[in-house]
Motif scaffolding. Structure first.
Motif, PDB file in Angstrom:
ATOM      1  N   MET A   1      75.137  28.089  48.202  1.00 33.41           N
ATOM      2  CA  MET A   1      74.809  26.780  47.664  1.00 33.41           C
ATOM      3  C   MET A   1      73.527  26.440  47.232  1.00 33.41           C
ATOM      4  O   MET A   1      73.119  25.879  46.112  1.00 33.41           O
ATOM      5  CB  MET A   1      75.457  25.828  48.330  1.00 33.41           C
ATOM      6  CG  MET A   1      77.133  26.025  48.646  1.00 33.41           C
ATOM      7  SD  MET A   1      77.997  25.520  47.333  1.00 33.41           S
ATOM      8  CE  MET A   1      78.139  23.853  47.826  1.00 33.41           C
TER       9      MET A   1
ATOM     10  N   LEU B   1      71.556  25.304  43.771  1.00 35.27           N
ATOM     11  CA  LEU B   1      71.026  24.039  43.764  1.00 35.27           C
ATOM     12  C   LEU B   1      69.622  24.099  43.497  1.00 35.27           C
ATOM     13  O   LEU B   1      68.973  23.384  42.271  1.00 35.27           O
ATOM     14  CB  LEU B   1      71.260  23.189  44.780  1.00 35.27           C
ATOM     15  CG  LEU B   1      70.761  21.839  45.014  1.00 35.27           C
ATOM     16  CD1 LEU B   1      71.018  20.924  43.584  1.00 35.27           C
ATOM     17  CD2 LEU B   1      71.313  21.016  45.969  1.00 35.27           C
TER      18      LEU B   1
ATOM     19  N   ILE C   1      72.169  15.891  38.909  1.00 35.01           N
ATOM     20  CA  ILE C   1      73.567  15.973  38.819  1.00 35.01           C
ATOM     21  C   ILE C   1      74.362  17.141  39.685  1.00 35.01           C
ATOM     22  O   ILE C   1      75.438  16.562  40.090  1.00 35.01           O
ATOM     23  CB  ILE C   1      73.849  16.243  37.095  1.00 35.01           C
ATOM     24  CG1 ILE C   1      73.606  15.253  36.168  1.00 35.01           C
ATOM     25  CG2 ILE C   1      75.340  16.654  36.878  1.00 35.01           C
ATOM     26  CD1 ILE C   1      73.837  15.548  34.667  1.00 35.01           C
ATOM     27  N   VAL C   2      73.691  18.142  39.925  1.00 32.70           N
ATOM     28  CA  VAL C   2      74.176  18.923  40.703  1.00 32.70           C
ATOM     29  C   VAL C   2      74.002  18.479  42.220  1.00 32.70           C
ATOM     30  O   VAL C   2      75.148  18.827  42.889  1.00 32.70           O
ATOM     31  CB  VAL C   2      73.447  20.583  40.340  1.00 32.70           C
ATOM     32  CG1 VAL C   2      74.126  21.374  41.513  1.00 32.70           C
ATOM     33  CG2 VAL C   2      73.603  20.919  39.043  1.00 32.70           C
ATOM     34  N   GLN C   3      73.190  18.170  42.453  1.00 34.04           N
ATOM     35  CA  GLN C   3      72.713  17.603  43.675  1.00 34.04           C
ATOM     36  C   GLN C   3      73.942  16.523  44.213  1.00 34.04           C
ATOM     37  O   GLN C   3      74.498  16.708  45.225  1.00 34.04           O
ATOM     38  CB  GLN C   3      71.448  16.896  43.749  1.00 34.04           C
ATOM     39  CG  GLN C   3      71.213  16.347  45.023  1.00 34.04           C
ATOM     40  CD  GLN C   3      70.048  17.097  45.989  1.00 34.04           C
ATOM     41  OE1 GLN C   3      70.644  17.921  47.020  1.00 34.04           O
ATOM     42  NE2 GLN C   3      68.859  17.384  45.514  1.00 34.04           N
TER      43      GLN C   3
ATOM     44  N   CYS D   1      76.842  16.286  43.138  1.00 35.45           N
ATOM     45  CA  CYS D   1      78.248  16.899  43.614  1.00 35.45           C
ATOM     46  C   CYS D   1      78.249  17.499  44.776  1.00 35.45           C
ATOM     47  O   CYS D   1      79.495  17.733  45.341  1.00 35.45           O
ATOM     48  CB  CYS D   1      78.504  18.287  42.534  1.00 35.45           C
ATOM     49  SG  CYS D   1      78.689  17.524  40.846  1.00 35.45           S
ATOM     50  N   CYS D   2      77.272  17.663  45.614  1.00 34.55           N
ATOM     51  CA  CYS D   2      77.129  18.194  46.871  1.00 34.55           C
ATOM     52  C   CYS D   2      77.133  17.255  47.926  1.00 34.55           C
ATOM     53  O   CYS D   2      77.116  17.409  49.204  1.00 34.55           O
ATOM     54  CB  CYS D   2      76.041  19.145  46.958  1.00 34.55           C
ATOM     55  SG  CYS D   2      76.013  20.388  46.053  1.00 34.55           S
ATOM     56  N   GLY D   3      77.097  15.977  47.556  1.00 37.17           N
ATOM     57  CA  GLY D   3      77.041  14.816  48.307  1.00 37.17           C
ATOM     58  C   GLY D   3      78.318  14.505  49.250  1.00 37.17           C
ATOM     59  O   GLY D   3      78.955  15.375  49.933  1.00 37.17           O
ATOM     60  N   GLN D   4      79.051  13.628  49.037  1.00 37.04           N
ATOM     61  CA  GLN D   4      80.372  13.205  49.659  1.00 37.04           C
ATOM     62  C   GLN D   4      81.324  13.831  48.638  1.00 37.04           C
ATOM     63  O   GLN D   4      81.273  14.102  47.451  1.00 37.04           O
ATOM     64  CB  GLN D   4      80.576  11.758  49.873  1.00 37.04           C
ATOM     65  CG  GLN D   4      79.344  10.981  50.586  1.00 37.04           C
ATOM     66  CD  GLN D   4      79.268  11.658  52.205  1.00 37.04           C
ATOM     67  OE1 GLN D   4      80.064  12.379  52.609  1.00 37.04           O
ATOM     68  NE2 GLN D   4      78.027  11.634  52.801  1.00 37.04           N
ATOM     69  N   ALA D   5      82.322  13.940  49.350  1.00 34.72           N
ATOM     70  CA  ALA D   5      83.805  14.573  48.593  1.00 34.72           C
ATOM     71  C   ALA D   5      84.146  13.257  47.543  1.00 34.72           C
ATOM     72  O   ALA D   5      84.721  13.788  46.616  1.00 34.72           O
ATOM     73  CB  ALA D   5      84.765  14.669  49.506  1.00 34.72           C
TER      74      ALA D   5
ATOM     75  N   CYS E   1      82.912  14.874  40.755  1.00 34.23           N
ATOM     76  CA  CYS E   1      82.921  16.254  40.614  1.00 34.23           C
ATOM     77  C   CYS E   1      84.163  16.993  40.381  1.00 34.23           C
ATOM     78  O   CYS E   1      84.792  17.548  41.541  1.00 34.23           O
ATOM     79  CB  CYS E   1      81.819  16.986  40.966  1.00 34.23           C
ATOM     80  SG  CYS E   1      80.096  16.321  41.053  1.00 34.23           S
TER      81      CYS E   1
END
Lengths: 109, 109
Positions: free
Chosen positions: B84, B88, B97-99, B101-105, B109
């Motif tokens: 991952m 990233l 934008i990619v970042q 998507c990796c935050g909270q559920a 995304c």
DNA sequence: ACCTTAATTCAAGAATCGTTGAAATAAAAG
DNA sequence: CTTTTATTTCAACGATTCTTGAATTAAGGT
């Protein structure tokens, strides 16, 4: 993102030429790059570049649009983000170790 | 994670049976699962499961250790996290934008 | 119309990957 | 030491993917 899309995306990213193309398009920014420039920068023949760009487009990882004779390719950060979210949430159930790797660049990954 | 490792990891994740195995091992938790149980749960023959487990192990996405006659496989969250981070930071240069998507559920995304 | 440039498509062959079932290794138990 | 269970390895074949170069489509200029 559904599983099948993710499988296709993983397959698309598993090739050196295609990964190089993704990186080139990331560098290129929002305007993208003409297919010919991609080929040149990737050190690939036009047909080979076209083949791999088609693979990436099929996976939704890049988009194409024609402007006159040249076709501009851009990376889809949305799709890359969706793939990340798939790995993190669908595959890993949001596991904290995986989550941590997506935080700041300073994470221990 | 270097590029070649990432390529191998993407290839490993691009197969339905292998992705299913990863999910099984994520569910299984820290103790992992014996190869035979993986095969049964994945609906694969022993040799087929062994083949795919070897592919995942080769990519560093799972680890194996023998306890008496049975070999327990576990998913490597570290390696998944490293992959991952590679996407990233290396591929996407930390694009927001990619970042996101990796935050909270709850991210879009 | 003709030519040039940009890119894709096609066909053939090479290379890699996946599946199957049989044989081999590993470890324990009788 | 033979048998049983767990797993891997092997060989053969089929399927998919990759590469190459030639032919084709697309668009615009002369």
């Amino acid at each position: 993102m559904d599983e099948n899309t993710a499988l296709v995306a993983f397959g698309a990213l598993s090739n050196a030429t295609r990964l190089k193309i993704v990186r080139l398009l990331v560098e290129a920014g929002p305007d993208g790059l003409p297919a010919g420039d991609v080929a040149k920068a990737a050190g690939a023949s036009p047909s080979r570049a076209s083949f791999h760009l088609a693979g990436l487009a099929n996976a939704g990882l890049v988009t194409a649009d024609r402007q006159a004779r040249t076709i501009f390719y851009r990376v889809s950060f949305e799709q890359l983000g969706a793939l990340m979210a798939f790995v993190l949430n669908d595959c890993c159930k949001g596991h904290p170790i995986v989550q941590a790797c997506c935080g700041q660049a300073t994470a221990s990954c």
